[in-house]
Motif scaffolding. Structure first.
Motif, PDB file in Angstrom:
ATOM      1  N   GLN A   1      34.460  37.813  38.464  1.00 62.11           N
ATOM      2  CA  GLN A   1      34.393  38.336  37.098  1.00 62.11           C
ATOM      3  C   GLN A   1      34.758  39.819  37.049  1.00 62.11           C
ATOM      4  O   GLN A   1      35.468  40.272  36.151  1.00 62.11           O
ATOM      5  CB  GLN A   1      32.993  38.104  36.516  1.00 62.11           C
ATOM      6  CG  GLN A   1      32.724  36.643  36.175  1.00 62.11           C
ATOM      7  CD  GLN A   1      31.244  36.340  35.968  1.00 62.11           C
ATOM      8  OE1 GLN A   1      30.388  37.170  36.273  1.00 62.11           O
ATOM      9  NE2 GLN A   1      30.956  35.143  35.467  1.00 62.11           N
ATOM     10  N   THR A   2      34.288  40.567  38.037  1.00 64.59           N
ATOM     11  CA  THR A   2      34.589  42.011  38.102  1.00 64.59           C
ATOM     12  C   THR A   2      36.081  42.246  38.294  1.00 64.59           C
ATOM     13  O   THR A   2      36.681  43.096  37.632  1.00 64.59           O
ATOM     14  CB  THR A   2      33.800  42.668  39.259  1.00 64.59           C
ATOM     15  OG1 THR A   2      32.410  42.472  39.042  1.00 64.59           O
ATOM     16  CG2 THR A   2      34.081  44.162  39.328  1.00 64.59           C
ATOM     17  N   VAL A   3      36.682  41.478  39.208  1.00 68.77           N
ATOM     18  CA  VAL A   3      38.121  41.625  39.472  1.00 68.77           C
ATOM     19  C   VAL A   3      38.932  41.281  38.223  1.00 68.77           C
ATOM     20  O   VAL A   3      39.865  42.004  37.847  1.00 68.77           O
ATOM     21  CB  VAL A   3      38.560  40.726  40.658  1.00 68.77           C
ATOM     22  CG1 VAL A   3      40.081  40.679  40.778  1.00 68.77           C
ATOM     23  CG2 VAL A   3      37.943  41.212  41.951  1.00 68.77           C
ATOM     24  N   LEU A   4      38.557  40.186  37.550  1.00 69.52           N
ATOM     25  CA  LEU A   4      39.305  39.762  36.362  1.00 69.52           C
ATOM     26  C   LEU A   4      39.120  40.736  35.205  1.00 69.52           C
ATOM     27  O   LEU A   4      40.056  40.961  34.427  1.00 69.52           O
ATOM     28  CB  LEU A   4      38.882  38.346  35.955  1.00 69.52           C
ATOM     29  CG  LEU A   4      39.380  37.249  36.910  1.00 69.52           C
ATOM     30  CD1 LEU A   4      38.683  35.931  36.631  1.00 69.52           C
ATOM     31  CD2 LEU A   4      40.894  37.077  36.776  1.00 69.52           C
ATOM     32  N   LYS A   5      37.937  41.326  35.083  1.00 71.55           N
ATOM     33  CA  LYS A   5      37.734  42.342  34.039  1.00 71.55           C
ATOM     34  C   LYS A   5      38.603  43.561  34.290  1.00 71.55           C
ATOM     35  O   LYS A   5      39.162  44.154  33.376  1.00 71.55           O
ATOM     36  CB  LYS A   5      36.254  42.761  33.979  1.00 71.55           C
ATOM     37  CG  LYS A   5      35.377  41.803  33.196  1.00 71.55           C
ATOM     38  CD  LYS A   5      33.923  42.248  33.246  1.00 71.55           C
ATOM     39  CE  LYS A   5      33.023  41.196  32.587  1.00 71.55           C
ATOM     40  NZ  LYS A   5      31.594  41.493  32.824  1.00 71.55           N
ATOM     41  N   ALA A   6      38.731  43.934  35.562  1.00 66.45           N
ATOM     42  CA  ALA A   6      39.503  45.133  35.919  1.00 66.45           C
ATOM     43  C   ALA A   6      41.008  44.907  35.822  1.00 66.45           C
ATOM     44  O   ALA A   6      41.750  45.795  35.408  1.00 66.45           O
ATOM     45  CB  ALA A   6      39.146  45.575  37.337  1.00 66.45           C
ATOM     46  N   ARG A   7      41.451  43.697  36.182  1.00 69.43           N
ATOM     47  CA  ARG A   7      42.902  43.456  36.287  1.00 69.43           C
ATOM     48  C   ARG A   7      43.476  42.625  35.155  1.00 69.43           C
ATOM     49  O   ARG A   7      44.700  42.474  35.067  1.00 69.43           O
ATOM     50  CB  ARG A   7      43.223  42.785  37.625  1.00 69.43           C
ATOM     51  CG  ARG A   7      42.729  43.609  38.808  1.00 69.43           C
ATOM     52  CD  ARG A   7      43.213  43.078  40.131  1.00 69.43           C
ATOM     53  NE  ARG A   7      42.580  43.802  41.226  1.00 69.43           N
ATOM     54  CZ  ARG A   7      42.889  43.651  42.491  1.00 69.43           C
ATOM     55  NH1 ARG A   7      43.824  42.811  42.846  1.00 69.43           N
ATOM     56  NH2 ARG A   7      42.261  44.340  43.425  1.00 69.43           N
ATOM     57  N   GLY A   8      42.623  42.062  34.318  1.00 66.98           N
ATOM     58  CA  GLY A   8      43.129  41.250  33.208  1.00 66.98           C
ATOM     59  C   GLY A   8      43.503  39.852  33.657  1.00 66.98           C
ATOM     60  O   GLY A   8      42.903  38.867  33.253  1.00 66.98           O
TER      61      GLY A   8
END
Length: 205
Positions: free
Chosen positions: A12-19
């Protein structure tokens, strides 16, 4: 001892940061393919294409398809009708994302957003490239003057009328000067094709 961060939280953190993130990017952060499959089944992530994920509650940008294509083709550059649409120089709504890649670059299998590939020489692929951020993703797009020249170069693929419309709009909106367009036409070896239209459209100032 602090509680270890779960793979779901990391994803979730990675997807929030990278879209949008590729499975390889998630794996590099310690998230397994099995975790992503479970998250997809639970509706916690959207699978856009094979190995390509996004959070489900992210508001989609009007240029979402470009972000998805850029993730699938990191070396690719948005070109032709898709670049015209990105620069607001056409009323066309491209059915595909037009992407320029190198002569020997890998082409992805059909999955997710529809991509039309055009192979450019290394020199023409590196020329006139802008970088824009769409949904947190860095998207490479050819600039206005380069896009116009390319549309005339590939007029048999997209139609001469589309290229002329793009030229008219670029000049009308003052998004590129006649000199900038002429220089890109020369680099792309389409000076003789584009010159009559450029002269006609600039004859009255």
């Amino acid at each position: 001892m602090p509680e270890p961060v779960s793979q779901r939280r990391i994803a979730q953190t990675v997807l929030k940061a990278r879209g949008i993130a590729r499975l390889a990017e998630l794996r590099a952060e310690g998230v397994t393919a099995a975790t992503m499959s479970r998250m997809e089944r639970n509706g916690e992530v959207l699978r856009l294409a094979r190995g390509l994920y996004q959070l489900p509650d992210v508001p989609l940008d009007v240029h979402h398809s470009l972000a998805e294509a850029a993730k699938r083709l990191p070396k690719g550059v948005v070109c032709l009708v898709s670049a015209l649409a990105f620069h607001d120089l056409t009323d066309q709504l491209p059915k595909h994302v037009w992407m320029a890649i190198g002569q020997k670059d890998w082409a992805p299998k059909a999955d997710g957003v529809s991509i039309r590939l055009v192979r450019f020489t290394d020199r023409l692929l590196a020329d006139g490239v802008e970088s824009h951020t769409v949904e947190g993703v860095s998207v490479k797009v050819f600039d206005v003057a380069k896009t116009i020249a390319d549309c005339f170069r590939y007029r048999n693929k997209i139609g001469l009328s589309v290229a002329i419309e793009g030229l008219k709009e670029a000049l009308r909106q003052r998004r590129a000067t006649p000199d900038e367009i002429a220089k890109q036409a020369e680099r792309g070896a389409v000076t003789t094709v584009i010159r009559p239209y450029l002269v006609a459209l600039t004859a009255n100032g």
